[in-house]
Write an enzyme that holds these catalytic residues in place. Structure first.
Site, PDB file in Angstrom:
ATOM      1  N   GLN A 694      19.358 -23.692  39.455  1.00  0.00           N
ATOM      2  CA  GLN A 694      18.729 -24.801  40.168  1.00  0.00           C
ATOM      3  C   GLN A 694      19.683 -25.967  40.353  1.00  0.00           C
ATOM      4  O   GLN A 694      19.654 -26.654  41.369  1.00  0.00           O
ATOM      5  CB  GLN A 694      17.473 -25.275  39.417  1.00  0.00           C
ATOM      6  CG  GLN A 694      16.332 -24.292  39.449  1.00  0.00           C
ATOM      7  CD  GLN A 694      15.979 -23.871  40.862  1.00  0.00           C
ATOM      8  OE1 GLN A 694      15.546 -24.672  41.669  1.00  0.00           O
ATOM      9  NE2 GLN A 694      16.185 -22.598  41.167  1.00  0.00           N
ATOM     10  N   HIS A 697      21.675 -26.212  43.592  1.00  0.00           N
ATOM     11  CA  HIS A 697      21.022 -26.513  44.871  1.00  0.00           C
ATOM     12  C   HIS A 697      21.565 -27.794  45.481  1.00  0.00           C
ATOM     13  O   HIS A 697      21.783 -27.882  46.684  1.00  0.00           O
ATOM     14  CB  HIS A 697      19.506 -26.641  44.677  1.00  0.00           C
ATOM     15  CG  HIS A 697      18.761 -25.364  44.897  1.00  0.00           C
ATOM     16  ND1 HIS A 697      18.640 -24.786  46.132  1.00  0.00           N
ATOM     17  CD2 HIS A 697      18.102 -24.556  44.033  1.00  0.00           C
ATOM     18  CE1 HIS A 697      17.925 -23.660  46.020  1.00  0.00           C
ATOM     19  NE2 HIS A 697      17.604 -23.499  44.764  1.00  0.00           N
ATOM     20  N   GLU A 763       8.457 -27.924  39.290  1.00  0.00           N
ATOM     21  CA  GLU A 763       8.379 -27.007  40.425  1.00  0.00           C
ATOM     22  C   GLU A 763       8.488 -25.562  39.924  1.00  0.00           C
ATOM     23  O   GLU A 763       7.697 -24.702  40.283  1.00  0.00           O
ATOM     24  CB  GLU A 763       9.522 -27.311  41.397  1.00  0.00           C
ATOM     25  CG  GLU A 763       9.582 -26.370  42.587  1.00  0.00           C
ATOM     26  CD  GLU A 763      10.861 -26.530  43.386  1.00  0.00           C
ATOM     27  OE1 GLU A 763      10.886 -26.079  44.552  1.00  0.00           O
ATOM     28  OE2 GLU A 763      11.846 -27.081  42.862  1.00  0.00           O
ATOM     29  N   HIS A 764       9.494 -25.297  39.098  1.00  0.00           N
ATOM     30  CA  HIS A 764       9.678 -23.975  38.494  1.00  0.00           C
ATOM     31  C   HIS A 764       9.589 -24.125  36.982  1.00  0.00           C
ATOM     32  O   HIS A 764      10.258 -24.984  36.404  1.00  0.00           O
ATOM     33  CB  HIS A 764      11.045 -23.392  38.838  1.00  0.00           C
ATOM     34  CG  HIS A 764      11.335 -23.316  40.299  1.00  0.00           C
ATOM     35  ND1 HIS A 764      12.092 -24.269  40.961  1.00  0.00           N
ATOM     36  CD2 HIS A 764      10.974 -22.401  41.230  1.00  0.00           C
ATOM     37  CE1 HIS A 764      12.191 -23.935  42.232  1.00  0.00           C
ATOM     38  NE2 HIS A 764      11.515 -22.812  42.431  1.00  0.00           N
ATOM     39  N   ASP A 797      12.789 -16.974  44.153  1.00  0.00           N
ATOM     40  CA  ASP A 797      13.419 -17.591  45.317  1.00  0.00           C
ATOM     41  C   ASP A 797      13.577 -16.608  46.461  1.00  0.00           C
ATOM     42  O   ASP A 797      13.583 -17.008  47.627  1.00  0.00           O
ATOM     43  CB  ASP A 797      14.807 -18.132  44.936  1.00  0.00           C
ATOM     44  CG  ASP A 797      14.761 -19.600  44.536  1.00  0.00           C
ATOM     45  OD1 ASP A 797      13.685 -20.210  44.638  1.00  0.00           O
ATOM     46  OD2 ASP A 797      15.804 -20.121  44.116  1.00  0.00           O
ATOM     47  N   HIS A 856     -31.729 -38.396  62.450  1.00  0.00           N
ATOM     48  CA  HIS A 856     -31.551 -37.223  61.591  1.00  0.00           C
ATOM     49  C   HIS A 856     -32.926 -36.664  61.181  1.00  0.00           C
ATOM     50  O   HIS A 856     -33.158 -35.441  61.223  1.00  0.00           O
ATOM     51  CB  HIS A 856     -30.768 -37.597  60.316  1.00  0.00           C
ATOM     52  CG  HIS A 856     -29.278 -37.661  60.498  1.00  0.00           C
ATOM     53  ND1 HIS A 856     -28.674 -38.565  61.314  1.00  0.00           N
ATOM     54  CD2 HIS A 856     -28.287 -36.911  59.947  1.00  0.00           C
ATOM     55  CE1 HIS A 856     -27.362 -38.399  61.261  1.00  0.00           C
ATOM     56  NE2 HIS A 856     -27.089 -37.378  60.436  1.00  0.00           N
TER      57      HIS A 856
END
Length: 872
Positions: A694, A697, A763-764, A797, A856
């Site tokens: 990660q 990235h 996230e992970h 991924d 109504h």
């Protein structure tokens, strides 16, 4: 920073060029000139990083399209940039930029009046290129006067005579390094650089010798000698200290004593009547009395450095300095102790005393690492040249300890470029290593501060950039999209912002291995998402009242596939396959093109497989706006999905909140992140590889390790693997950027580990623990979970089938990752029989009466009355 002559080098070939002056000989002169083309900025930044300590670099940037890139070159250490009149006007408004670091280029289009008006009242220099009429230049310089900013001139015909005329006129000549030599006798077709260097040096001595000050690299005077043209030439040729003795002729310093000198640089004083030699002294010292200088021994930091270097080479066993060199942890503790004592000192005497102690231990660490004071000062000089200034706020843990807070509108800004090799980011004691925090000893405020994401920029700054781009796209459509693609992606050859299907085979030529990998991943992702399809739901809530729910695909979806530092066909798969499975009629993919205007063939191949209608050749806020509102060529979509940088995320939020856009988004998704929980059963190599997968990235990514009851040796094994594996990666400088704001938490048990994990909401989430399947039950907040030692995040991924477009920044507390449901909308229906309306009617009418909504109530009562009449 001043130069007397500027040898010109080509940054593409400077390291391998064998013509003219060598790199070492250029460093003796101390200044070089180079030109940077539109696509050479990264090469120029690399050149500056590698040569900052050796050269003052002057750069012609008139072909660089972005002022931001010009500033990045100044930030990286360019002494002066040569710009166009248009660039100069933009630079004048840049805060913190000293205009004496700028020279305006005289072009065929610029008149003399243009130049005079542009530089009037400033310290901006002037650069005249390829001058043919030297007499005209001499006349102009004479009229210009002596009290003026510097003038730089390159000649169309660079002869020694013409160059001397330029110098005698007070200008700085620019000449190719290949035309110069330090050995005119052996190389007569080239120009003698020594003659040019001393052309303007004045001597009031009968013998014509030049007074010469010899200093070390820190500028400390070693002694006074004399030079001549011949001795300067010999110094340049040999790379040693060579002077002119008044009695013995050429004096090769140290030839008999062994106290030689390595030449670093030759310069001159402000009046050009004194030569300065900067040398690296070897042996006992400069003076014939065996002292460091002719004015006595070194003092202060220079003396301390000399002492510490000697002690490092031969410190008595058991001495304090030897202990410091042999025990890095002791040295680290002393630095922290002395820094704290300096912080607590209040009187002038105590501050001076504690500062001296801290400098002693800090310099000991430098010497232990082979770092000199000269290198420290070079780094200070480099920082002094920066145009973009940091706010100077304390970093999180230290600010938290002393209750120091940044202004409310300020957040940390993560770098968006790889770290320079000279930048220590992400390293501790020279190793690539994350910061450690022990939850048992650190206050909770410090832990929470350490877990904060590396936020990009304040929302105010981001919106100030994003909103005008969105407005521009809405107003000018395709033309604006193209302009931004030309500007940001450098794809100036593009004439259309869209690539429409069917895509030509030539655009997706791939190796069989890549096609097989994409096809395998495609099928697994398709299977997993197809299994998520829900069946129509029908419930009779009471007799005669039937409620149903069914799904329909969102008709038009826009899928954002980031570009930047990596090619991401996997993201195209993760977004495109579920859109295809859901049955979306129009699939538009947006992705930044390469500089040549093309899209990577992997992304085109995926677009073909999922049935995309088109590919928008744009990135950033402009791509989001084009899909949200539509342009002449870009189809408007109903929903935008996909991750991106802070500008993409901000643009998605803006268009989602604009009712006139009529578009929704999947989630706020920013830079990638991972949290790994590891206990004693974890394989250190596996843990390190998951963290680094990660970290590579981007420099704005973040990785977190939660170590559960690990011993010091077990934790050290993981850290050793991180350092070893990281240094073997081609993206190591990006990894270091991510590691610099990544952390390791030491916790006592798995329960505490999961509490911090759920607080962070990664996230992970990777579980490398004993019986990981049981721990999944404790997961409350995470984008996607990877269970056990044989499930690296990489499989998610790419190929396992789960989606990798996931919530970041802690949004896993509120959002799901992309799934089939992201591409469908659910519609409900009600179907009542007369009996059903009778059964439910009274409840409806009573609630309508309570809310005073008479229409109504009457919509039910009129039907009930109709029923009664019909059966009566």
């Amino acid at each position: 920073m001043s130069a007397t002559i500027l040898p010109q080098v080509d940054i593409a070939t400077y390291a391998t060029s064998t013509q003219g002056l060598s790199l070492q000989q250029l460093s003796f002169i101390g200044s070089v000139f180079t030109k940077v083309g539109a696509n050479q900025v990264e090469d120029a930044l690399s050149f500056l990083r590698q040569t900052f300590a050796r050269f003052n670099t002057y750069i012609d940037v008139h072909s660089v399209p972005s002022v931001e890139e010009v500033l990045s070159l100044l930030d990286a250490g360019a002494v002066k940039v040569f710009v166009t009149l248009q660039q100069l006007e933009q630079l004048k408004s840049v805060k913190n930029l000293d205009l004496d670091r700028v020279a305006v280029t005289v072009s065929d289009e610029s008149t003399r009046e243009d130049i005079i008006n542009a530089v009037a009242g400033t310290t901006v220099g002037v650069y005249a290129e390829a001058v043919a009429d030297i007499e005209l230049v001499e006349a102009w310089l004479k009229e210009y006067g002596g009290e003026r900013p510097p003038v730089f001139i390159s000649l169309s015909k660079a002869t020694e005579e013409n160059l001397l005329k330029v110098m005698n006129s007070g200008a700085v000549p620019v000449i190719s390094a290949e035309r110069l030599t330090v050995n005119p006798e052996a190389d007569p077709q080239r120009i003698d650089i020594a003659k040019l260097l001393i052309a303007n040096v004045e001597s009031d001595r009968v013998d014509g010798l030049f007074p010469t000050l010899v200093t070390d690299e820190r500028g400390i005077a070693l002694g006074l000698v004399y030079s001549s043209e011949k001795s300067v030439s010999e110094s340049l040729r040999t790379g040693a200290g060579v002077y002119q003795s008044r009695k013995r002729g050429l004096w090769y310093k140290g030839a008999t004593s062994g106290d030689t000198q390595e030449l670093i640089k030759i310069g001159f004083d402000c009046d050009q009547d004194c030569v300065r030699f900067v040398v690296r002294q070897k042996g006992k010292g400069f003076c014939h009395l065996s002292t460091a200088t002719c004015f006595g021994e070194y003092s202060g930091l220079s003396r301390l450095q000399q002492t510490l270097q000697k002690r490092k080479a031969s410190a008595p066993e058991g001495s304090y300095t030897a202990r410091l060199y042999n025990d890095p942890k002791l040295l680290q503790a002393k630095i922290m102790e002395e820094a704290n004592e300096l912080c607590e000192a209040t009187t002038k005497e105590d501050v001076a005393w504690e500062a001296a102690d801290l400098l002693y231990f800090a310099l000991t660490k430098c010497v232990a690492a082979g770092v000199t004071l000269e290198e420290v000062e070079q780094n200070l000089d480099a920082k002094n040249l920066k145009v973009k200034r940091r706010k100077g706020d304390a970093k999180g843990p230290w600010a938290a300890k002393l209750s120091v807070s940044a202004p409310q509108d300020e957040v940390k800004e993560a770098a968006s470029v790889p770290k320079a090799r000279s930048d220590p980011a992400g390293t501790i004691d020279g190793r690539i290593e994350m910061r450690r925090f022990n939850t048992a000893t650190e206050p909770n405020s410090v832990i929470q501060e350490a877990l904060k994401r590396p936020s990009q920029r304040s929302s105010e700054k981001i919106m100030g950039i994003v909103n005008p781009i969105i407005a521009d796209i809405r107003a000018r459509g395709d033309a604006a999209v193209l302009e931004y693609t030309h500007k940001f992606e450098k794809a100036t050859s593009l004439t259309s912002p869209v690539l429409k299907a069917p895509f030509q085979q030539a655009l997706m030529n791939l190796s069989p291995e890549t096609i097989a990998a994409i096809d395998t991943s495609f099928e697994n992702i398709r299977r997993f998402h197809a299994a998520q399809a829900d069946k129509p739901l029908t419930v009779e809530t009471m007799p005669g009242v039937v409620c149903s729910r069914f799904s329909r695909p969102i008709e038009r979806v826009g899928l954002y596939v980031p570009g930047g530092t990596a090619v991401l066909p996997s993201t195209a798969l993760m977004l495109g396959v579920p859109a295809m499975v859901a049955g979306c009629k129009t699939i538009v993919i947006a992705s930044p093109p390469r500089a040549d205007g093309s899209i990577t063939p992997e992304i085109v191949y995926v677009a073909h497989k999922v049935g995309a209608q088109s590919i928008v050749l744009a990135g950033g806020a402009q791509a989001v706006a084009a899909m949200a509102y539509g342009t002449e060529s870009v189809s408007k979509v109903d929903k935008i999905l996909g991750p991106g940088n802070q500008f993409v995320t901000a643009a998605k939020m803006v268009v989602a909140n604009d009712t006139s856009a009529g578009v929704s988004i999947d989630m706020p998704a920013g830079p990638s992140e991972v949290l790994v929980i590891a206990d004693k059963t974890a394989n250190p190599a596996f843990v390190a590889s998951d963290l680094l997968s990660q970290a590579e990235h981007g420099v704005d990514s973040q990785v977190v390790l939660i170590a559960v009851d690990l011993t010091a040796e077990q934790l050290q094994s993981i850290e050793n693997e991180v350092d070893r594996q990281a240094n073997a990666l081609p993206r190591v400088d990006i990894v270091r950027g991510a590691i610099s704001h990544s952390v390791t938490l030491l916790v006592k048990d798995i329960k505490e580990a999961m509490e911090y994990s759920n607080l962070y909401a990664p996230e992970h989430l990777i579980l490398q623990v004993h019986e990981p399947e049981k721990i999944v039950e404790l997961v409350q907040n995470a984008g996607s979970v990877f269970v056990g030692p044989w499930t690296p995040e990489s499989v998610g991924d790419y190929s396992a089938g789960v989606n990798h477009s996931l919530p970041t920044y802690g949004y896993a507390k509120q959002y799901s990752g992309v799934n089939l449901g992201s591409y469908v909308k659910h519609i409900t229906s009600s179907n009542l029989s007369p009996e059903g309306l009778k059964n439910i009617g009274s409840a409806v009418m009573q609630l309508a009466k309570v809310e005073e909504l008479e229409a109504h109530r009457r919509a039910v009562s009129i039907r009930l009355e109709h029923m009664e009449k019909g059966t009566g």
